[in-house]
Design an enzyme around this catalytic site. Structure first.
Site, mmCIF file in Angstrom:
data_model
loop_
_atom_site.group_PDB
_atom_site.id
_atom_site.type_symbol
_atom_site.label_atom_id
_atom_site.label_comp_id
_atom_site.label_asym_id
_atom_site.label_seq_id
_atom_site.Cartn_x
_atom_site.Cartn_y
_atom_site.Cartn_z
ATOM 1 N N LYS A 95 0.843 -1.183 0.000
ATOM 2 C CA LYS A 95 0.000 0.000 0.000
ATOM 3 C C LYS A 95 0.889 1.247 0.000
ATOM 4 C CE LYS A 95 -4.206 -1.615 0.096
ATOM 5 N NZ LYS A 95 -5.206 -1.287 -0.941
ATOM 6 N N ASP A 147 -0.047 -0.367 -4.787
ATOM 7 C CA ASP A 147 -1.398 0.191 -4.871
ATOM 8 C C ASP A 147 -1.410 1.536 -4.151
ATOM 9 O OD1 ASP A 147 -4.087 0.749 -4.877
ATOM 10 O OD2 ASP A 147 -4.693 -1.035 -3.751
ATOM 11 N N GLU A 186 -1.245 -0.067 -9.181
ATOM 12 C CA GLU A 186 -2.703 -0.072 -9.071
ATOM 13 C C GLU A 186 -3.237 1.289 -8.621
ATOM 14 O OE1 GLU A 186 -5.899 -2.588 -6.361
ATOM 15 O OE2 GLU A 186 -4.098 -3.572 -7.142
ATOM 16 N N GLU A 233 -11.299 -1.141 -9.474
ATOM 17 C CA GLU A 233 -12.040 -1.572 -8.292
ATOM 18 C C GLU A 233 -13.141 -0.582 -7.921
ATOM 19 O OE1 GLU A 233 -10.104 -0.501 -4.166
ATOM 20 O OE2 GLU A 233 -8.547 -1.261 -5.489
ATOM 21 N N ASP A 248 -14.573 -5.766 -9.094
ATOM 22 C CA ASP A 248 -14.853 -6.483 -7.848
ATOM 23 C C ASP A 248 -16.211 -7.137 -7.996
ATOM 24 O OD1 ASP A 248 -15.780 -7.090 -5.160
ATOM 25 O OD2 ASP A 248 -14.118 -5.864 -4.432
ATOM 26 N N HIS A 283 -10.576 -7.534 -8.110
ATOM 27 C CA HIS A 283 -10.327 -6.970 -6.785
ATOM 28 C C HIS A 283 -11.170 -7.739 -5.784
ATOM 29 C CE1 HIS A 283 -11.480 -4.106 -3.504
ATOM 30 N NE2 HIS A 283 -10.191 -3.827 -3.539
ATOM 31 N N GLU A 337 -6.605 -12.002 -5.351
ATOM 32 C CA GLU A 337 -6.227 -11.109 -4.262
ATOM 33 C C GLU A 337 -6.713 -11.713 -2.950
ATOM 34 O OE1 GLU A 337 -6.278 -6.433 -2.948
ATOM 35 O OE2 GLU A 337 -7.673 -7.073 -4.522
#
Length: 379
Positions: A170, A198, A224, A250, A273, A300, A333
């Site tokens: 992240k 991401d 991402e 996502e 997602d 996602h 994921e």
């Protein structure tokens, strides 16, 4: 067996649990995790289960709005129900909460259909093309105290020790700090483990390009959400400027929402997602559209075991893009951050072994919901 399976009832469960330790990504802090689960009861006595991504207290009332439109109807008519529910709120909910609620209903209908017919969902939508999927670990959130370079590098080592062959960091905490973290993690885990990053749309195109150039030498598998989801021009600029594959989607909804991302090749990897973009019905259409435009799909996933199971059923049927003797397979994921509800709602947890997760082969989603957990975590 009757050709019609009447929908007898629809129940909505809003679940919530406090975290032992709050964590943050680039946009917000989390102190609690929640879930909106949907149960659709058929005349045959079976129940189908679905899950809505997003704030549970906001998606649940929309499912309640859909309920009278479905009671007494044929649960097997999944496509008809999707079109009817989407069109009912089309003027007000082409994206966001209405589609997240619709996603939960659609997943539950597919689960119920599979249980009624005695087949896993992936067989009903054309699969399986694979019976297992390689998983990567999502996590690497920030804590209120401590040195992030110490605890995030340690988390990376832990995930690799657990068998994961890919991890997703992240980012979005400042360009220089992000770049230093990526370098530290790469040096800690070596060259053979995939690193995805991401930013959760923390940067504009200028910032994302700067960061991308700083981390390009580290063999990053994908970058991402480099920019806000509405900034299609920013996606175009970032993708043109970097050699790192660009991922996103996502926060996008339905085939119409993905149309420009795909037709203009604004992403290399689309990430619908299943609990947000329109359920299994719509994500299969999005994946087929992506295939036509030569864009990879890696869904996602950030929910409970129901979301994981639904995603696995979809992944089992994703087309190879392109096909060949050694095609590039989709990835799962697998969120590793704290979520007390995630596996508590399943009688048997979904697990990874040596970095792989088996596609459930039981009827419907292939899971059994633990009803005691619904009461334990009721909000």
């Amino acid at each position: 067996m009757s050709d019609i399976l009447e929908i007898r009832d629809i129940k909505v469960y809003v679940l919530e649990a406090a975290l032992a330790e709050p964590f943050a990504y680039s946009q917000a802090w989390y102190e609690r995790r929640g879930a909106c689960l949907v149960e659709i009861v058929g005349k045959d006595g079976n129940s189908g289960w679905g899950e809505a991504f997003g704030p549970a207290r906001l998606t649940a009332p929309i499912v309640d709005f859909y309920k009278p439109l479905l009671i007494g109807e044929d649960a097997l008519a999944t496509e008809r129900h999707w079109q009817s529910l989407y069109n009912r709120l089309r003027d007000h909910g082409q994206k966001g909460l209405a589609i997240e609620a619709l996603s939960a209903v659609d997943i539950a209908l597919w689960d119920l259909k599979g249980r009624h017919l005695g087949l896993p969902v992936h067989r009903l939508i054309g699969g399986p093309l694979r019976d297992r999927v390689e998983a990567y670990a999502t996590g690497f959130y920030r804590k209120r105290g401590g040195d992030p370079f110490a605890y995030l590098v340690e988390e990376a080592r832990q995930r690799v020790a657990e068998g994961f062959t890919g991890i997703k960091l992240k980012l979005g905490f400042g360009l220089e700090e992000d770049a230093r973290l990526c370098d530290a993690v790469r040096r800690a885990i070596g060259a053979d483990i995939r690193i995805m990053v991401d930013a959760n749309h923390a940067y504009d195109a200028l910032g994302a390009i700067r960061l991308g150039r700083l981390i390009e030498p580290l063999d990053i598998a994908w970058f991402e959400e480099p920019v806000p989801p509405e900034d299609h021009g920013g996606y175009r600029e970032v993708k043109q400027a970097l050699s790192i594959p660009i991922a996103g989607g996502e926060a996008e909804f339905t085939r119409w929402g993905f149309r420009q991302l795909l037709s203009e090749r604004l992403v290399d990897i689309a990430q619908p997602d299943v609990c947000a973009a329109g359920g299994i019905s719509e994500c299969k259409k999005i994946a087929d559209m992506a295939n036509a435009f030569g864009v990879r799909v890696n869904p996602h996933v950030w929910g409970t075991g129901i979301a994981l199971a639904a995603s696995l059923q979809l992944i089992a049927s994703l087309p190879h893009n392109p096909p060949g003797l050694h095609p590039i397979e989709p990835l799962l994921e697998f969120d590793q951050s704290e979520h007390p509800i995630r596996m508590a709602v399943l009688a048997e947890p979904i697990v990874q072994r040596q970095g792989w997760v088996a596609i459930p082969t039981g009827p419907g989603l292939g899971i059994t919901v633990e009803r005691d957990a619904l009461a334990r975590f009721a909000a």
